[in-house]
Design a protein around this motif. Structure first.
Motif, PDB file in Angstrom:
ATOM      1  N   HIS A 285      50.040  26.899 -63.653  1.00 54.02           N
ATOM      2  CA  HIS A 285      49.877  26.266 -64.493  1.00 54.02           C
ATOM      3  C   HIS A 285      50.919  24.817 -65.352  1.00 54.02           C
ATOM      4  O   HIS A 285      51.149  24.189 -65.137  1.00 54.02           O
ATOM      5  N   ALA A 286      52.266  25.564 -65.412  1.00 56.66           N
ATOM      6  CA  ALA A 286      53.416  24.402 -65.519  1.00 56.66           C
ATOM      7  C   ALA A 286      53.729  23.916 -64.814  1.00 56.66           C
ATOM      8  O   ALA A 286      54.293  22.597 -64.863  1.00 56.66           O
ATOM      9  N   VAL A 287      53.543  24.542 -63.146  1.00 55.13           N
ATOM     10  CA  VAL A 287      53.749  24.125 -61.979  1.00 55.13           C
ATOM     11  C   VAL A 287      52.679  22.072 -62.072  1.00 55.13           C
ATOM     12  O   VAL A 287      53.497  20.759 -62.203  1.00 55.13           O
ATOM     13  N   ALA A 288      51.403  22.433 -62.066  1.00 56.35           N
ATOM     14  CA  ALA A 288      50.430  21.622 -62.469  1.00 56.35           C
ATOM     15  C   ALA A 288      50.799  20.557 -62.955  1.00 56.35           C
ATOM     16  O   ALA A 288      50.882  19.816 -63.190  1.00 56.35           O
ATOM     17  N   ALA A 289      50.915  20.922 -64.669  1.00 56.54           N
ATOM     18  CA  ALA A 289      51.401  19.791 -65.898  1.00 56.54           C
ATOM     19  C   ALA A 289      52.822  19.328 -64.698  1.00 56.54           C
ATOM     20  O   ALA A 289      52.592  17.746 -65.676  1.00 56.54           O
ATOM     21  N   SER A 290      53.433  19.513 -64.552  1.00 54.22           N
ATOM     22  CA  SER A 290      54.444  18.718 -64.409  1.00 54.22           C
ATOM     23  C   SER A 290      54.278  17.622 -62.919  1.00 54.22           C
ATOM     24  O   SER A 290      55.139  16.547 -63.062  1.00 54.22           O
ATOM     25  N   GLN A 291      53.204  17.950 -62.321  1.00 50.57           N
ATOM     26  CA  GLN A 291      52.651  16.809 -60.957  1.00 50.57           C
ATOM     27  C   GLN A 291      51.712  16.567 -60.962  1.00 50.57           C
ATOM     28  O   GLN A 291      51.195  15.452 -60.296  1.00 50.57           O
ATOM     29  N   MET A 292      50.828  17.163 -62.098  1.00 46.10           N
ATOM     30  CA  MET A 292      49.575  16.268 -62.330  1.00 46.10           C
ATOM     31  C   MET A 292      49.293  15.714 -63.365  1.00 46.10           C
ATOM     32  O   MET A 292      50.077  16.362 -64.831  1.00 46.10           O
ATOM     33  N   SER A 293      48.299  14.557 -63.439  1.00 46.74           N
ATOM     34  CA  SER A 293      48.929  14.461 -64.997  1.00 46.74           C
ATOM     35  C   SER A 293      47.116  15.046 -65.084  1.00 46.74           C
ATOM     36  O   SER A 293      47.020  14.794 -66.579  1.00 46.74           O
ATOM     37  N   ASP A 294      46.515  15.533 -65.020  1.00 42.11           N
ATOM     38  CA  ASP A 294      45.168  16.220 -64.838  1.00 42.11           C
ATOM     39  C   ASP A 294      45.052  17.210 -63.850  1.00 42.11           C
ATOM     40  O   ASP A 294      45.904  17.377 -62.999  1.00 42.11           O
ATOM     41  N   PHE A 295      44.000  18.027 -64.307  1.00 43.83           N
ATOM     42  CA  PHE A 295      44.157  18.661 -63.026  1.00 43.83           C
ATOM     43  C   PHE A 295      42.479  19.713 -62.155  1.00 43.83           C
ATOM     44  O   PHE A 295      43.028  20.565 -62.301  1.00 43.83           O
ATOM     45  N   GLY A 296      42.134  18.511 -62.885  1.00 48.77           N
ATOM     46  CA  GLY A 296      40.354  17.887 -61.106  1.00 48.77           C
ATOM     47  C   GLY A 296      39.662  18.553 -62.021  1.00 48.77           C
ATOM     48  O   GLY A 296      39.552  19.618 -62.800  1.00 48.77           O
ATOM     49  N   GLY A 297      38.588  18.778 -60.603  1.00 48.10           N
ATOM     50  CA  GLY A 297      36.989  18.711 -61.276  1.00 48.10           C
ATOM     51  C   GLY A 297      36.861  20.199 -60.505  1.00 48.10           C
ATOM     52  O   GLY A 297      35.526  20.403 -60.311  1.00 48.10           O
ATOM     53  N   MET A 298      38.014  20.194 -59.648  1.00 47.78           N
ATOM     54  CA  MET A 298      37.552  21.842 -58.938  1.00 47.78           C
ATOM     55  C   MET A 298      37.698  23.036 -59.681  1.00 47.78           C
ATOM     56  O   MET A 298      38.752  23.310 -60.196  1.00 47.78           O
ATOM     57  N   LEU A 299      37.081  24.078 -59.479  1.00 49.58           N
ATOM     58  CA  LEU A 299      37.560  26.123 -59.967  1.00 49.58           C
ATOM     59  C   LEU A 299      37.091  26.849 -58.767  1.00 49.58           C
ATOM     60  O   LEU A 299      35.599  26.293 -58.081  1.00 49.58           O
ATOM     61  N   SER A 300      36.997  27.703 -59.299  1.00 52.51           N
ATOM     62  CA  SER A 300      36.362  28.714 -58.634  1.00 52.51           C
ATOM     63  C   SER A 300      36.259  29.890 -59.688  1.00 52.51           C
ATOM     64  O   SER A 300      37.361  30.050 -60.258  1.00 52.51           O
ATOM     65  N   ILE A 301      35.639  30.596 -58.909  1.00 59.65           N
ATOM     66  CA  ILE A 301      35.089  32.222 -60.046  1.00 59.65           C
ATOM     67  C   ILE A 301      34.817  33.273 -59.178  1.00 59.65           C
ATOM     68  O   ILE A 301      34.422  32.632 -58.257  1.00 59.65           O
ATOM     69  N   GLU A 302      35.380  34.354 -59.297  1.00 61.07           N
ATOM     70  CA  GLU A 302      35.460  35.620 -59.297  1.00 61.07           C
ATOM     71  C   GLU A 302      34.511  36.756 -59.835  1.00 61.07           C
ATOM     72  O   GLU A 302      35.040  36.744 -60.775  1.00 61.07           O
ATOM     73  N   LEU A 303      33.409  37.440 -59.836  1.00 58.12           N
ATOM     74  CA  LEU A 303      32.944  37.486 -60.464  1.00 58.12           C
ATOM     75  C   LEU A 303      32.887  39.349 -60.001  1.00 58.12           C
ATOM     76  O   LEU A 303      32.493  40.199 -59.579  1.00 58.12           O
ATOM     77  N   ARG A 304      32.136  39.920 -61.759  1.00 58.64           N
ATOM     78  CA  ARG A 304      32.276  41.306 -61.841  1.00 58.64           C
ATOM     79  C   ARG A 304      31.156  42.013 -61.048  1.00 58.64           C
ATOM     80  O   ARG A 304      30.303  41.262 -60.715  1.00 58.64           O
ATOM     81  N   GLY A 305      31.338  42.588 -60.243  1.00 62.76           N
ATOM     82  CA  GLY A 305      29.912  42.869 -59.051  1.00 62.76           C
ATOM     83  C   GLY A 305      29.999  42.771 -57.843  1.00 62.76           C
ATOM     84  O   GLY A 305      29.048  43.159 -56.968  1.00 62.76           O
TER      85      GLY A 305
END
Length: 372
Positions: A285-305
């Motif tokens: 997070h800290a590195v992203a905040a230092s080199q990006m103006s926002d955090f983008g439209g992509m994410l991934s999730i890992e589900l229980r189960g």
């Protein structure tokens, strides 16, 4: 000039012949030349260049703060066009979390050309230093990475690679220049699958390389593109140029929606982990905040189960479409391990999400009904 203004006007000059504000599409495959092949108006054959593509190259170079750009028929054509121009005996580093096509190219094709590939966690700066000891030709950076959304410190990587005689290439597809400009952070070349956020409408395939300097490597890549013929079609160039104009506005909404969805999923009991650099809990997070103006439209999730839970959720969604690719207006979700083929590197419980431009409350409601 601010980015939003540049995005609208770069490569968008009115047509000098007609005054048209929308750039013309030049579909000609061949151009009139002199009896001794003199290029009367700068062009000879579409594979070697055409006016519509030149407009797009100029726009991409301007948006990434580069000197020159090359466009290709796909993102993979851009990656292979660059990496296959390496000399035998070259040593490169690629990330352990990266686009599947890059991983396969590096594992199956580059060794046949005599190129040595080291695969490491590029976010681990000590590991990178060790990998570069003895010399390096190229370090490949993908940040945010696909699909675990790892964040790499571009400045630190550039400092280490340059100190050992290497260059840095950054895949900026997930961020786009609306959020991150790697050339300003020390990278030498930026790669894009322009299919994604530049195109923005899931209707045009393309790739690009943007060079900080139009030096020897640019000339080698341009020559290889000319001879191997992985040329971007003029209509595809025109569609991508159209996408450049709305990129800043679209990215604002992608980011806003993704943030809301990540925050919701991060609190849900069925979710084991949310990989999104905008969350303060994300290790990058800290590195992203230092080199990006926002955090983008992509994410991934890992589900229980595990896998069964991931597939069950993906199968219940109604607004999110199960489809590959990203960066379009519509929200997409996919089980990456299934998409990656025989030797997946993604965990079986991971779903990658491309957040689109729908209202975030409708998207969250769809997630609620699929999870509960």
């Amino acid at each position: 000039m601010r980015f939003e203004t540049l995005a609208v006007h770069a490569g968008g000059e009115s047509d000098p012949a007609t005054g048209a504000l929308s750039p013309p599409i030049h579909l000609a495959t061949t151009f009139k030349h002199g009896p001794a092949a003199e290029r009367l108006d700068g062009y000879e054959y579409q594979r070697e260049g055409n006016p519509t593509n030149d407009r797009l190259c100029a726009a991409l170079a301007a948006l990434e703060h580069g000197q020159s750009a090359l466009t290709f028929a796909s993102g993979m054509a851009a990656i292979s066009g660059l990496l296959e121009s390496l000399n035998p005996g070259s040593h490169i580093v690629i990330p352990d979390d990266c686009y599947t096509g890059l991983r396969i190219l590096a594992g199956e094709f580059l060794p046949d050309r005599g190129v040595r590939v080291s695969t490491i966690d590029v976010t681990d700066i000590d590991a990178l230093r060790q990998a570069c000891n003895g010399g390096i030709d190229l370090v490949w950076v993908e940040t945010p990475s696909n699909p675990r959304m790892k964040i790499t410190d571009i400045r630190a990587v550039a400092e280490i690679s340059h100190a050992h005689g290497g260059r840095v290439v950054c895949d900026n597809t997930f961020a786009s220049p609306a959020l991150q400009r790697p050339l300003d952070l020390g990278a030498d070349i930026v790669m894009h699958s322009t299919t994604k956020y530049f195109g923005g409408h899931s209707d045009v395939l393309g790739g690009a390389l943007i060079f900080k300097e139009a030096g020897e490597w640019f000339e080698q890549a341009a020559h290889r593109l000319h001879i191997t013929g992985a040329t971007l079609a003029p209509f595809s160039a025109w569609l991508t140029l159209r996408g450049c104009r709305s990129l800043p506005a679209r990215m604002n909404m992608h980011c806003s929606n993704a943030r809301a969805i990540a925050e919701f999923l991060d609190k849900h009991s069925s979710i084991e982990r949310v990989n999104y650099p905008g969350l303060p809990s994300h290790p990058g997070h800290a590195v992203a905040a230092s080199q990006m103006s926002d955090f983008g439209g992509m994410l991934s999730i890992e589900l229980r189960g595990g896998k069964s839970a991931a597939l069950a959720m993906a199968g219940k969604l109604k607004l999110f479409t199960n489809a590959t690719s990203l960066g379009g207006c519509e929200s997409l979700i996919e089980h990456r391990a299934s998409v990656e083929g025989e030797n997946p590197t993604s965990t079986e419980n991971l779903l990658r999400i491309s957040v689109g431009l729908e209202h975030h409350e409708d998207l969250i409601a769809d997630l609620v009904q699929a999870l509960d």
